[in-house]
Design a protein around this motif. Structure first.
Motif, PDB file in Angstrom:
ATOM      1  N   GLY A  87       0.812  -1.216   0.000  1.00 19.85           N
ATOM      2  CA  GLY A  87       0.000   0.000   0.000  1.00 19.85           C
ATOM      3  C   GLY A  87       0.841   1.261   0.000  1.00 19.85           C
ATOM      4  O   GLY A  87       0.536   2.226  -0.704  1.00 19.85           O
ATOM      5  N   ALA A  88       1.925   1.258   0.784  1.00 16.17           N
ATOM      6  CA  ALA A  88       2.814   2.430   0.805  1.00 16.17           C
ATOM      7  C   ALA A  88       3.464   2.637  -0.557  1.00 16.17           C
ATOM      8  O   ALA A  88       3.551   3.768  -1.056  1.00 16.17           O
ATOM      9  CB  ALA A  88       3.867   2.266   1.891  1.00 16.17           C
ATOM     10  N   LEU A  89       3.903   1.551  -1.183  1.00 12.92           N
ATOM     11  CA  LEU A  89       4.518   1.661  -2.516  1.00 12.92           C
ATOM     12  C   LEU A  89       3.512   2.134  -3.565  1.00 12.92           C
ATOM     13  O   LEU A  89       3.835   2.958  -4.428  1.00 12.92           O
ATOM     14  CB  LEU A  89       5.125   0.317  -2.926  1.00 12.92           C
ATOM     15  N   VAL A  90       2.276   1.634  -3.480  1.00 13.23           N
ATOM     16  CA  VAL A  90       1.228   2.051  -4.426  1.00 13.23           C
ATOM     17  C   VAL A  90       0.901   3.531  -4.239  1.00 13.23           C
ATOM     18  O   VAL A  90       0.742   4.269  -5.221  1.00 13.23           O
ATOM     19  CB  VAL A  90      -0.029   1.163  -4.280  1.00 13.23           C
ATOM     20  N   ALA A  91       0.816   3.990  -3.001  1.00  9.65           N
ATOM     21  CA  ALA A  91       0.499   5.401  -2.746  1.00  9.65           C
ATOM     22  C   ALA A  91       1.603   6.313  -3.280  1.00  9.65           C
ATOM     23  O   ALA A  91       1.321   7.327  -3.923  1.00  9.65           O
ATOM     24  CB  ALA A  91       0.291   5.636  -1.248  1.00  9.65           C
ATOM     25  N   VAL A  92       2.860   5.954  -3.045  1.00 11.38           N
ATOM     26  CA  VAL A  92       3.975   6.772  -3.544  1.00 11.38           C
ATOM     27  C   VAL A  92       3.985   6.772  -5.074  1.00 11.38           C
ATOM     28  O   VAL A  92       4.197   7.812  -5.706  1.00 11.38           O
ATOM     29  CB  VAL A  92       5.322   6.258  -2.969  1.00 11.38           C
ATOM     30  N   THR A  93       3.721   5.630  -5.666  1.00 10.84           N
ATOM     31  CA  THR A  93       3.687   5.551  -7.131  1.00 10.84           C
ATOM     32  C   THR A  93       2.506   6.341  -7.686  1.00 10.84           C
ATOM     33  O   THR A  93       2.625   6.988  -8.733  1.00 10.84           O
ATOM     34  CB  THR A  93       3.621   4.086  -7.579  1.00 10.84           C
ATOM     35  N   GLY A  94       1.369   6.313  -6.999  1.00 12.89           N
ATOM     36  CA  GLY A  94       0.226   7.126  -7.422  1.00 12.89           C
ATOM     37  C   GLY A  94       0.561   8.605  -7.415  1.00 12.89           C
ATOM     38  O   GLY A  94       0.164   9.355  -8.307  1.00 12.89           O
ATOM     39  N   TRP A 103       8.850   7.114 -14.602  1.00 14.39           N
ATOM     40  CA  TRP A 103       9.047   5.842 -13.907  1.00 14.39           C
ATOM     41  C   TRP A 103       7.757   5.347 -13.275  1.00 14.39           C
ATOM     42  O   TRP A 103       7.578   4.151 -13.073  1.00 14.39           O
ATOM     43  CB  TRP A 103      10.116   5.965 -12.822  1.00 14.39           C
ATOM     44  N   ALA A 104       6.848   6.250 -12.971  1.00 17.97           N
ATOM     45  CA  ALA A 104       5.649   5.892 -12.211  1.00 17.97           C
ATOM     46  C   ALA A 104       4.665   5.057 -13.028  1.00 17.97           C
ATOM     47  O   ALA A 104       3.942   4.239 -12.465  1.00 17.97           O
ATOM     48  CB  ALA A 104       4.964   7.150 -11.687  1.00 17.97           C
ATOM     49  N   ARG A 105       4.644   5.241 -14.338  1.00 18.36           N
ATOM     50  CA  ARG A 105       3.683   4.479 -15.141  1.00 18.36           C
ATOM     51  C   ARG A 105       4.026   2.998 -15.158  1.00 18.36           C
ATOM     52  O   ARG A 105       3.171   2.152 -14.918  1.00 18.36           O
ATOM     53  CB  ARG A 105       3.614   5.033 -16.556  1.00 18.36           C
ATOM     54  N   PHE A 110       3.136  -2.484 -12.628  1.00 24.69           N
ATOM     55  CA  PHE A 110       3.693  -3.607 -11.876  1.00 24.69           C
ATOM     56  C   PHE A 110       3.046  -3.722 -10.492  1.00 24.69           C
ATOM     57  O   PHE A 110       2.619  -4.811 -10.082  1.00 24.69           O
ATOM     58  CB  PHE A 110       5.213  -3.452 -11.756  1.00 24.69           C
ATOM     59  N   LEU A 111       2.965  -2.602  -9.764  1.00 25.37           N
ATOM     60  CA  LEU A 111       2.403  -2.639  -8.408  1.00 25.37           C
ATOM     61  C   LEU A 111       0.903  -2.921  -8.411  1.00 25.37           C
ATOM     62  O   LEU A 111       0.400  -3.606  -7.518  1.00 25.37           O
ATOM     63  CB  LEU A 111       2.707  -1.339  -7.676  1.00 25.37           C
ATOM     64  N   ALA A 112       0.180  -2.402  -9.397  1.00 29.62           N
ATOM     65  CA  ALA A 112      -1.253  -2.703  -9.487  1.00 29.62           C
ATOM     66  C   ALA A 112      -1.457  -4.192  -9.785  1.00 29.62           C
ATOM     67  O   ALA A 112      -2.404  -4.800  -9.279  1.00 29.62           O
ATOM     68  CB  ALA A 112      -1.915  -1.836 -10.551  1.00 29.62           C
ATOM     69  N   SER A 113      -0.570  -4.780 -10.553  1.00 28.65           N
ATOM     70  CA  SER A 113      -0.639  -6.221 -10.809  1.00 28.65           C
ATOM     71  C   SER A 113      -0.382  -7.006  -9.530  1.00 28.65           C
ATOM     72  O   SER A 113      -1.085  -7.981  -9.233  1.00 28.65           O
ATOM     73  CB  SER A 113       0.374  -6.629 -11.879  1.00 28.65           C
ATOM     74  N   LEU A 114       0.634  -6.600  -8.766  1.00 34.16           N
ATOM     75  CA  LEU A 114       0.902  -7.260  -7.483  1.00 34.16           C
ATOM     76  C   LEU A 114      -0.276  -7.097  -6.527  1.00 34.16           C
ATOM     77  O   LEU A 114      -0.655  -8.042  -5.822  1.00 34.16           O
ATOM     78  CB  LEU A 114       2.159  -6.689  -6.843  1.00 34.16           C
ATOM     79  N   SER A 115      -0.849  -5.909  -6.494  1.00 32.18           N
ATOM     80  CA  SER A 115      -1.997  -5.656  -5.635  1.00 32.18           C
ATOM     81  C   SER A 115      -3.184  -6.518  -6.043  1.00 32.18           C
ATOM     82  O   SER A 115      -3.917  -7.028  -5.187  1.00 32.18           O
ATOM     83  CB  SER A 115      -2.373  -4.169  -5.681  1.00 32.18           C
ATOM     84  N   LEU A 116      -3.374  -6.683  -7.339  1.00 28.14           N
ATOM     85  CA  LEU A 116      -4.455  -7.532  -7.848  1.00 28.14           C
ATOM     86  C   LEU A 116      -4.292  -8.959  -7.345  1.00 28.14           C
ATOM     87  O   LEU A 116      -5.242  -9.574  -6.850  1.00 28.14           O
ATOM     88  CB  LEU A 116      -4.465  -7.490  -9.380  1.00 28.14           C
ATOM     89  N   ILE A 141      -4.394  -0.587 -14.170  1.00 25.52           N
ATOM     90  CA  ILE A 141      -3.526  -1.230 -15.168  1.00 25.52           C
ATOM     91  C   ILE A 141      -3.934  -0.796 -16.562  1.00 25.52           C
ATOM     92  O   ILE A 141      -3.089  -0.438 -17.390  1.00 25.52           O
ATOM     93  CB  ILE A 141      -3.587  -2.766 -15.020  1.00 25.52           C
ATOM     94  N   TRP A 142      -5.229  -0.799 -16.852  1.00 24.35           N
ATOM     95  CA  TRP A 142      -5.701  -0.400 -18.181  1.00 24.35           C
ATOM     96  C   TRP A 142      -5.331   1.055 -18.483  1.00 24.35           C
ATOM     97  O   TRP A 142      -4.844   1.359 -19.576  1.00 24.35           O
ATOM     98  CB  TRP A 142      -7.219  -0.583 -18.272  1.00 24.35           C
ATOM     99  N   ALA A 143      -5.584   1.947 -17.543  1.00 24.88           N
ATOM    100  CA  ALA A 143      -5.329   3.372 -17.790  1.00 24.88           C
ATOM    101  C   ALA A 143      -3.841   3.638 -18.008  1.00 24.88           C
ATOM    102  O   ALA A 143      -3.471   4.378 -18.914  1.00 24.88           O
ATOM    103  CB  ALA A 143      -5.854   4.205 -16.624  1.00 24.88           C
TER     104      ALA A 143
END
Length: 156
Positions: A87-94, A103-105, A110-116, A141-143
């Motif tokens: 969650g912390a990694l996803v928030a920072v990437t968001g 780099w964030a895209r 990758f992180l949205a896939s892991l979260s899924l 992931i789609w966007a």
């Protein structure tokens, strides 16, 4: 009078209305860009919520029920730490996606896939919440993948 004859639509002289403006081209670039901003906001929010979800699992309170025999069984403390870190990694990437960092895209995909995958494995503990988070991850992931494709078309 001559201005109205030159511009029958009532557009004043000196201004042009191009039918090929970015929002009216019909190729969806403006819509995809809006989707990427929305994906960044969703990543920021879902990352913070995943951290809270992880804290609740680490605290071992009555938020999550007991799961019987489960193939991917992991104790709640383990799941809690997975959700806190992810969650912390996803928030920072968001936040990086919202700032337009390149780099964030890729990291976001990758992180949205892991979260899924993590939400799928967490499904027996919180079924409805996990399904909602999985749907959000698929949209993110789609966007982000659509933005990469669009950027590649603009360069070519």
């Amino acid at each position: 009078m001559s201005q109205q004859a030159a511009h029958p639509t009532g557009t004043p002289t000196g201004t042009t209305s191009s039918p090929r403006s970015p929002r009216s081209r019909g190729d969806g670039d403006g819509w995809v860009s809006g989707g990427v901003v929305f994906a960044g906001v969703l990543m920021l929010c879902s990352g913070v919520l995943a951290v809270l979800q992880g804290i609740a699992a680490i605290a071992k309170d009555d938020v999550y029920g007991s799961v019987g025999n489960y193939v991917y069984e992991l104790n709640l403390t383990g799941w809690g730490w997975i959700h806190v870190i992810l969650g912390a990694l996803v928030a920072v990437t968001g936040w990086g996606v919202l700032r337009g960092e390149s780099w964030a895209r890729f990291t976001g995909i990758f992180l949205a896939s892991l979260s899924l995958v993590a939400q799928f494995l967490f499904l027996p503990y919180e079924p409805l919440w996990s399904l909602v988070m999985m749907a959000i991850d698929v949209f993110v992931i789609w966007a982000l993948a659509s933005q990469q494709e669009t950027a590649g078309r603009k360069v070519a």
